[in-house]
Scaffold this active site. Structure first.
Site, PDB file in Angstrom:
ATOM      1  CB  SER A   1      37.606  34.842  35.821  1.00 39.72           C
ATOM      2  OG  SER A   1      36.354  35.139  35.851  1.00 39.72           O
TER       3      SER A   1
ATOM      4  CE  LYS B   1      35.030  34.748  40.150  1.00 35.20           C
ATOM      5  NZ  LYS B   1      36.467  34.712  39.130  1.00 35.20           N
TER       6      LYS B   1
END
Length: 247
Positions: free
Chosen positions: A73, A144
């Site tokens: 990701s 993230k």
């Protein structure tokens, strides 16, 4: 007065090395006055190992924690198998996460509804292993990039297909080659005390966009941030600082 008798008696009453004590357990001092017990090597190694492990656990709990990257990701910034060093002091003394920071956070209540049930012993072992960077992180921990902070108006996408914050299009050189900034249109105002986060590999990232319709709206409370991913510590070929983003 006979001064030799006590000396002779003492000499005969002390067993010689190899007669009274095993050679493996005793050795003589350098001045020859008597035997000294030696600590078994395996015991010293075990004690040293325990001390080192406790030290590393304390270090990872309060200062710097290794974090094993489990997914794609955050490519190309972070790759599967990278071990990043998470700076737990980055936001400890009043500083707040900034746009562009790569953060590790506990997603309980935002990305996952509740912590999964499991064996307490297994959870303890898993937690210790992940704290040392030897195992994948907990299912509730995520990494993230911060795109919006409290009060920001985050929109996707503008006429150029870019994400904009407070009306300013973002320059995002860290995006995975070939990825669009987002294929999901959205417009949100980030509540104070929370963060809007996205992965760099947008087509492979489940992030704030995927939780818009859920309780919390995909926002990550600042208090749930574990730390800032500042360095790649392993493999050696990827040593260096984690690339920052927009300011």
């Amino acid at each position: 007065m006979d001064t030799e008798a006590p000396h002779t008696q003492r000499g005969h009453s002390s067993p010689r090395e190899g007669e009274g004590w095993p050679r493996s357990a005793f050795s003589r001092t350098t001045d020859g006055t008597g035997p000294v017990r030696r600590q078994p090597t395996w015991r010293r190694a075990g004690v040293l190992g325990v001390i080192c492990t406790v030290f590393l656990l304390l270090l990872s709990n309060f200062v710097v924690q290794p974090f094993l990257i489990p997914s794609r990701s955050m490519e190309p910034t972070l790759r599967v198998g990278d071990r990043v060093l998470v700076n737990k002091l980055a936001y400890r003394f009043g500083d707040q996460p900034r746009r562009g920071d790569v953060v590790v956070f506990d997603g309980t209540g935002s990305f996952v509804r509740e912590r999964p049930d499991g064996s307490p012993v297994g959870a303890l072992v898993q937690g210790a292993a992940s704290a040392l960077g030897l195992a994948e992180p907990s299912d509730t921990d995520f990494v993230k990039r911060v795109v919006g902070v409290g009060g920001d108006d985050v929109v996707c996408c503008d006429a150029g297909g870019r994400v904009s914050v407070n009306g300013v299009p973002l320059d995002e050189p860290y995006l995975h080659p070939g990825d669009a900034p987002s294929t999901v249109p959205f417009r949100i105002v980030v509540p104070l005390g929370t963060l809007w986060v996205m992965g760099d590999h947008r087509s492979q990232s489940r992030d704030s966009r995927d939780h818009l319709g859920e309780p919390g709206g995909g926002m990550v409370p600042v208090e749930k941030v574990i730390g800032r991913a500042d360095w790649i510590g392993w493999p050696v070929s990827r040593w260096g600082a984690v690339g920052g983003g927009h300011g």
